[in-house]
Write a protein that holds these residues in place. Structure first.
Motif, PDB file in Angstrom:
ATOM      1  N   ASP A  59       0.705  -1.167   0.045  1.00 49.88           N
ATOM      2  CA  ASP A  59      -0.212  -0.088   0.009  1.00 49.88           C
ATOM      3  C   ASP A  59       0.880   1.255   0.087  1.00 49.88           C
ATOM      4  O   ASP A  59       1.813   1.409   0.688  1.00 49.88           O
ATOM      5  N   ASN A  60       0.553   2.357  -0.794  1.00 49.85           N
ATOM      6  CA  ASN A  60       1.422   3.435  -0.781  1.00 49.85           C
ATOM      7  C   ASN A  60       1.714   4.254   0.542  1.00 49.85           C
ATOM      8  O   ASN A  60       2.608   4.715   0.577  1.00 49.85           O
ATOM      9  N   HIS A  61       0.338   4.332   1.165  1.00 51.34           N
ATOM     10  CA  HIS A  61       0.599   4.898   2.718  1.00 51.34           C
ATOM     11  C   HIS A  61       1.389   4.090   3.469  1.00 51.34           C
ATOM     12  O   HIS A  61       2.298   4.791   4.146  1.00 51.34           O
ATOM     13  N   LEU A  62       1.576   2.927   3.308  1.00 55.21           N
ATOM     14  CA  LEU A  62       2.885   2.219   4.078  1.00 55.21           C
ATOM     15  C   LEU A  62       4.332   2.571   3.442  1.00 55.21           C
ATOM     16  O   LEU A  62       5.069   2.657   4.433  1.00 55.21           O
ATOM     17  N   LEU A  63       4.122   2.781   2.366  1.00 52.14           N
ATOM     18  CA  LEU A  63       5.409   2.930   1.457  1.00 52.14           C
ATOM     19  C   LEU A  63       5.708   4.256   2.098  1.00 52.14           C
ATOM     20  O   LEU A  63       7.097   4.594   2.065  1.00 52.14           O
ATOM     21  N   GLU A  64       4.963   5.430   2.390  1.00 52.26           N
ATOM     22  CA  GLU A  64       5.350   6.701   2.561  1.00 52.26           C
ATOM     23  C   GLU A  64       5.506   6.843   4.036  1.00 52.26           C
ATOM     24  O   GLU A  64       5.873   7.967   4.284  1.00 52.26           O
ATOM     25  N   MET A  65       5.264   5.889   4.998  1.00 57.53           N
ATOM     26  CA  MET A  65       5.369   6.104   6.234  1.00 57.53           C
ATOM     27  C   MET A  65       6.972   6.411   6.641  1.00 57.53           C
ATOM     28  O   MET A  65       7.785   5.825   5.781  1.00 57.53           O
ATOM     29  N   LYS A  66       7.085   7.054   7.776  1.00 52.73           N
ATOM     30  CA  LYS A  66       8.463   6.989   8.431  1.00 52.73           C
ATOM     31  C   LYS A  66       8.649   5.767   9.040  1.00 52.73           C
ATOM     32  O   LYS A  66       7.694   4.986   9.411  1.00 52.73           O
ATOM     33  N   MET A  67       9.889   5.541   9.222  1.00 49.17           N
ATOM     34  CA  MET A  67      10.268   4.135   9.892  1.00 49.17           C
ATOM     35  C   MET A  67       9.640   3.940  11.267  1.00 49.17           C
ATOM     36  O   MET A  67       9.269   3.040  11.632  1.00 49.17           O
ATOM     37  N   SER A  68       9.700   5.099  12.187  1.00 47.33           N
ATOM     38  CA  SER A  68       9.430   5.098  13.422  1.00 47.33           C
ATOM     39  C   SER A  68       7.702   4.764  13.447  1.00 47.33           C
ATOM     40  O   SER A  68       7.118   4.071  14.422  1.00 47.33           O
ATOM     41  N   GLU A  69       7.033   5.111  12.356  1.00 45.73           N
ATOM     42  CA  GLU A  69       5.448   5.126  12.411  1.00 45.73           C
ATOM     43  C   GLU A  69       4.998   3.573  12.268  1.00 45.73           C
ATOM     44  O   GLU A  69       4.401   2.908  12.733  1.00 45.73           O
ATOM     45  N   SER A  70       5.926   3.158  11.231  1.00 46.54           N
ATOM     46  CA  SER A  70       5.793   1.648  10.860  1.00 46.54           C
ATOM     47  C   SER A  70       6.054   0.502  11.734  1.00 46.54           C
ATOM     48  O   SER A  70       5.695  -0.299  11.975  1.00 46.54           O
ATOM     49  N   LEU A  71       7.135   1.191  12.523  1.00 41.55           N
ATOM     50  CA  LEU A  71       7.311   0.178  13.826  1.00 41.55           C
ATOM     51  C   LEU A  71       6.548   0.266  14.990  1.00 41.55           C
ATOM     52  O   LEU A  71       6.330  -0.635  15.607  1.00 41.55           O
ATOM     53  N   ASN A  72       6.131   1.405  15.228  1.00 39.20           N
ATOM     54  CA  ASN A  72       4.988   1.574  16.088  1.00 39.20           C
ATOM     55  C   ASN A  72       3.482   0.681  15.576  1.00 39.20           C
ATOM     56  O   ASN A  72       2.940   0.408  16.588  1.00 39.20           O
ATOM     57  N   LEU A  73       3.471   0.384  14.736  1.00 40.02           N
ATOM     58  CA  LEU A  73       2.100  -0.576  14.405  1.00 40.02           C
ATOM     59  C   LEU A  73       2.575  -2.074  14.774  1.00 40.02           C
ATOM     60  O   LEU A  73       1.546  -2.738  14.712  1.00 40.02           O
ATOM     61  N   LYS A  74       3.847  -2.488  15.089  1.00 39.49           N
ATOM     62  CA  LYS A  74       4.154  -3.848  15.613  1.00 39.49           C
ATOM     63  C   LYS A  74       3.579  -4.631  14.520  1.00 39.49           C
ATOM     64  O   LYS A  74       3.136  -5.553  15.067  1.00 39.49           O
ATOM     65  N   LEU A  75       3.906  -4.537  13.119  1.00 40.27           N
ATOM     66  CA  LEU A  75       3.316  -5.538  12.096  1.00 40.27           C
ATOM     67  C   LEU A  75       4.342  -6.535  12.108  1.00 40.27           C
ATOM     68  O   LEU A  75       5.623  -6.400  12.058  1.00 40.27           O
TER      69      LEU A  75
END
Length: 86
Positions: A59-75
């Motif tokens: 997903d484009n939104h996931l690609l545009e996320m900052k690393m800290s945001e994606s890590l906070n999702l704990k996927l």
């Protein structure tokens, strides 16, 4: 008294044989190196294709996320984003 002609001919023949063996060995090494280069190109192309496929499916939104945001999702997997991210 040694026969110098025979000795020198034999020495020349042995030297020529050694040079021929070296030349054949170099040809074989070059052939193997070309095969290794071809394997490397194929492997790089496979990796590139897989990266493009992952990039296209993500997903484009996931690609545009900052690393800290994606890590906070704990996927655990990128596919988990469909459930948590939106």
């Amino acid at each position: 008294m040694p026969r110098t002609r025979i000795v020198s001919r034999q020495a020349k023949r042995e030297k020529a044989d050694q040079e021929e063996k070296v030349r054949l060995t170099q040809i074989k090494i070059d052939a193997v190196l070309e095969q290794v280069d071809e394997l490397e190109k194929r492997a790089k192309n496979q990796v590139y294709t897989q990266i493009k496929l992952i990039h296209a499916r993500t997903d484009n939104h996931l690609l545009e996320m900052k690393m800290s945001e994606s890590l906070n999702l704990k996927l655990k997997y990128f596919t988990d984003y469909k459930w948590k991210g939106k």
